[in-house]
Design a protein around this motif. Structure first.
Motif, short mmCIF file in Angstrom:
data_model
loop_
_atom_site.label_atom_id
_atom_site.label_comp_id
_atom_site.label_asym_id
_atom_site.label_seq_id
_atom_site.Cartn_x
_atom_site.Cartn_y
_atom_site.Cartn_z
N LEU A 63 -16.32 -3.59 12.25
CA LEU A 63 -17.00 -2.96 13.38
C LEU A 63 -17.78 -1.75 12.87
CD1 LEU A 63 -17.43 -2.44 16.49
CD2 LEU A 63 -15.37 -0.99 16.35
N THR A 64 -19.07 -1.68 13.19
CA THR A 64 -19.89 -0.55 12.78
C THR A 64 -20.31 0.26 14.00
OG1 THR A 64 -20.73 -1.69 10.82
CG2 THR A 64 -22.00 0.19 11.61
N ILE A 65 -20.04 1.56 13.96
CA ILE A 65 -20.39 2.49 15.03
C ILE A 65 -21.43 3.46 14.52
CG2 ILE A 65 -19.52 4.35 16.52
CD1 ILE A 65 -18.36 1.79 17.40
N ASN A 66 -22.48 3.68 15.31
CA ASN A 66 -23.46 4.72 14.99
C ASN A 66 -22.94 6.02 15.59
OD1 ASN A 66 -25.62 6.34 14.44
ND2 ASN A 66 -27.14 5.12 15.54
N ASN A 67 -22.41 6.89 14.75
CA ASN A 67 -21.72 8.08 15.23
C ASN A 67 -22.35 9.35 14.70
OD1 ASN A 67 -18.96 9.95 14.32
ND2 ASN A 67 -19.40 9.59 16.46
N CYS A 68 -22.98 10.10 15.60
CA CYS A 68 -23.57 11.40 15.25
C CYS A 68 -24.45 11.30 14.01
CB CYS A 68 -22.48 12.44 15.07
SG CYS A 68 -21.62 12.86 16.62
N GLY A 69 -25.31 10.29 13.99
CA GLY A 69 -26.28 10.16 12.91
C GLY A 69 -25.80 9.42 11.69
N GLN A 70 -24.58 8.92 11.72
CA GLN A 70 -24.06 8.17 10.57
C GLN A 70 -23.50 6.83 11.02
OE1 GLN A 70 -21.47 10.01 7.76
NE2 GLN A 70 -22.61 11.91 7.64
N GLN A 71 -23.65 5.83 10.16
CA GLN A 71 -23.05 4.53 10.39
C GLN A 71 -21.62 4.55 9.82
OE1 GLN A 71 -24.58 1.80 11.90
NE2 GLN A 71 -26.36 3.07 12.35
N VAL A 72 -20.67 4.27 10.67
CA VAL A 72 -19.27 4.24 10.24
C VAL A 72 -18.74 2.83 10.46
CG1 VAL A 72 -16.98 5.28 10.50
CG2 VAL A 72 -19.03 6.65 10.98
N THR A 73 -18.24 2.23 9.40
CA THR A 73 -17.75 0.85 9.47
C THR A 73 -16.23 0.81 9.34
OG1 THR A 73 -19.82 -0.04 8.57
CG2 THR A 73 -17.86 -1.44 8.43
N PHE A 74 -15.61 0.04 10.23
CA PHE A 74 -14.15 -0.13 10.23
C PHE A 74 -13.84 -1.58 9.89
CE2 PHE A 74 -15.18 3.37 13.00
CZ PHE A 74 -14.23 4.33 12.69
N ILE A 84 -11.89 7.91 3.41
CA ILE A 84 -11.43 8.24 4.76
C ILE A 84 -12.62 8.23 5.73
CG2 ILE A 84 -10.29 9.96 6.21
CD1 ILE A 84 -8.98 11.06 3.63
N ASN A 85 -12.55 7.42 6.75
CA ASN A 85 -13.60 7.40 7.76
C ASN A 85 -13.53 8.65 8.64
OD1 ASN A 85 -15.25 5.17 7.41
ND2 ASN A 85 -13.90 3.78 8.53
N THR A 86 -14.66 9.03 9.21
CA THR A 86 -14.69 10.16 10.15
C THR A 86 -15.39 9.74 11.43
OG1 THR A 86 -16.74 10.97 9.11
CG2 THR A 86 -14.67 11.96 8.39
N TYR A 87 -14.97 10.36 12.52
CA TYR A 87 -15.58 10.13 13.83
C TYR A 87 -15.68 11.47 14.53
CZ TYR A 87 -16.32 8.46 18.61
OH TYR A 87 -16.84 8.25 19.87
N ILE A 88 -16.87 11.78 15.06
CA ILE A 88 -17.10 13.02 15.79
C ILE A 88 -17.42 12.68 17.24
CG2 ILE A 88 -18.52 15.10 15.98
CD1 ILE A 88 -19.05 14.85 12.97
N ALA A 89 -16.87 13.43 18.17
CA ALA A 89 -17.11 13.16 19.58
C ALA A 89 -18.60 13.22 19.89
CB ALA A 89 -16.36 14.19 20.44
N PRO A 90 -19.15 12.20 20.55
CA PRO A 90 -20.58 12.21 20.92
C PRO A 90 -20.95 13.42 21.77
CG PRO A 90 -19.62 10.03 21.26
CD PRO A 90 -18.48 10.96 20.96
N THR A 91 -19.99 13.97 22.50
CA THR A 91 -20.26 15.14 23.33
C THR A 91 -20.78 16.33 22.53
OG1 THR A 91 -17.94 15.79 23.11
CG2 THR A 91 -18.54 14.52 25.06
N ASP A 92 -20.49 16.34 21.22
CA ASP A 92 -20.87 17.50 20.42
C ASP A 92 -22.10 17.24 19.54
OD1 ASP A 92 -20.03 20.24 20.08
OD2 ASP A 92 -19.70 19.76 17.97
#
Length: 338
Positions: A29-40, A134-142
């Motif tokens: 699963l790939t998420i576009n998170n705060c300007g970065q592609q994060v794949t799980f 280590i993957n990172t995820y930042i809240a979209p609210t920020d």
């Protein structure tokens, strides 16, 4: 009907039952998170949560058993999660060290604020974590329509809405393959907001001037007041009231002389356990408002129109809905709804 079904499946999910009818997450699963592609490649097994708001969303999704550590707290956890949260190691009430975070061997670090995990991350930069796998995820609210720099609260270019919280819930639910729980949580929050608005329907606080005071570095100095696009601004717009501050800064420092010119009818006071700044204590805030020669002349102070609100309800979190409920009750109790 869909809201009814998601509520039922949420309860089942928390009880450990499989809920039929929801598509399982397809990995990778790939998420576009705060300007970065994060794949799980699979659902994370060990998550380190930085930020009380982030932690409470994870707890609300029934993921307590996957949280290996938390940090950055301003007050007690939501009561219904006190027992589960008590079993989770707290690395620090404020910023944890990079070494402390990595030492918990997480496969995901989730942060509520970009200043903790971001370009100038006080805990660590995203590439530092990714370099260790280590993957990172930042809240979209920020990060959505928001500029963060120099470790401050940032500048929000568009009005915050709960849609960003719903995005965060949905993304985390998909990352952990608990979409049924995410859908149910979103449905419940939307229902509560509708009920809070309906509670003053036909008697909304039409353009009522209100100020949100989070804290102050010095009690007699400028105050951290909610900006025009902040979570409190969303609360005010939802209830038909008006923010007395017009700057795009998330929490600008504003002088009380300036606030006095707007003469707010209500002062919303943040309550918290944190004692980083002189005015974190709500009792200190009240004492200042009633004794200071400028603030004591405000209509809100003369009439004792104070609304005590948990600080987390003033941040972009699931508790923003609590804030809507709290302010709606306050407006009604003061007889200010017209």
């Amino acid at each position: 009907m869909r809201h009814f079904l998601t509520t039922i499946t949420f309860a089942l999910g928390l009880a450990g039952f499989a809920a039929p009818g929801f598509a399982a997450t397809q990995y990778p699963l790939t998420i576009n998170n705060c300007g970065q592609q994060v794949t799980f490649k699979k659902a994370p097994a060990r998550i380190l949560s930085i930020g009380q708001g982030m932690t409470e969303i994870l707890l609300s999704l029934g993921l307590a058993d996957k949280i290996v550590g938390t940090a950055v707290w301003v007050g007690p956890v939501l009561p219904q999660y006190a027992e589960a949260n008590g079993k989770i190691p707290r690395l620090a009430d404020n910023d944890p060290s990079f070494e402390a975070v990595v030492g918990k061997e997480p496969d995901l670090v989730a942060a509520e604020f970009e200043w903790h995990v971001g370009p100038q991350g006080s805990v660590g930069k995203r590439e530092q974590f990714s370099g260790l796998g280590i993957n990172t995820y930042i809240a979209p609210t920020d990060c959505v329509a928001k500029v963060n720099a120099d470790g401050g609260d940032g500048v929000r270019k568009e009005l915050f809405t709960m849609d960003l919280i719903y995005q965060e819930i949905d993304e985390l639910a998909r990352i952990f393959d608990v979409k049924d729980r995410g859908d149910a949580l979103i449905a419940d929050l939307k229902k509560r907001q509708a009920e809070a608005v309906a509670s003053i329907a036909g008697a909304q606080a039409k353009n009522l001037p209100i100020v949100f005071w989070f804290s102050s570095k010095e009690v007699n100095g400028d105050a951290f007041i909610a900006g025009k696009n902040s979570a409190p601004a969303y609360i005010l717009k939802t209830l038909g009231a008006r923010n007395v501050v017009t700057t795009e800064e998330e929490w600008p420092l504003v002088g009380w002389e300036t606030i006095a010119q707007a003469n707010p009818a209500v002062v919303v006071i943040a309550t918290m356990d944190r004692r980083r700044y002189a005015a974190d204590d709500p009792k200190v805030k009240l004492d200042f408002l009633e004794k200071d020669p400028v603030t004591s002349q405000l209509d809100a102070v003369k009439n004792k129109h104070f609304v005590m609100m948990d600080a987390q309800s003033m941040n972009p979190t699931i508790r923003t809905i609590d804030g809507i409920e709290t302010l709606a009750k306050g407006i009604k109790s003061f007889g200010l709804a017209q």
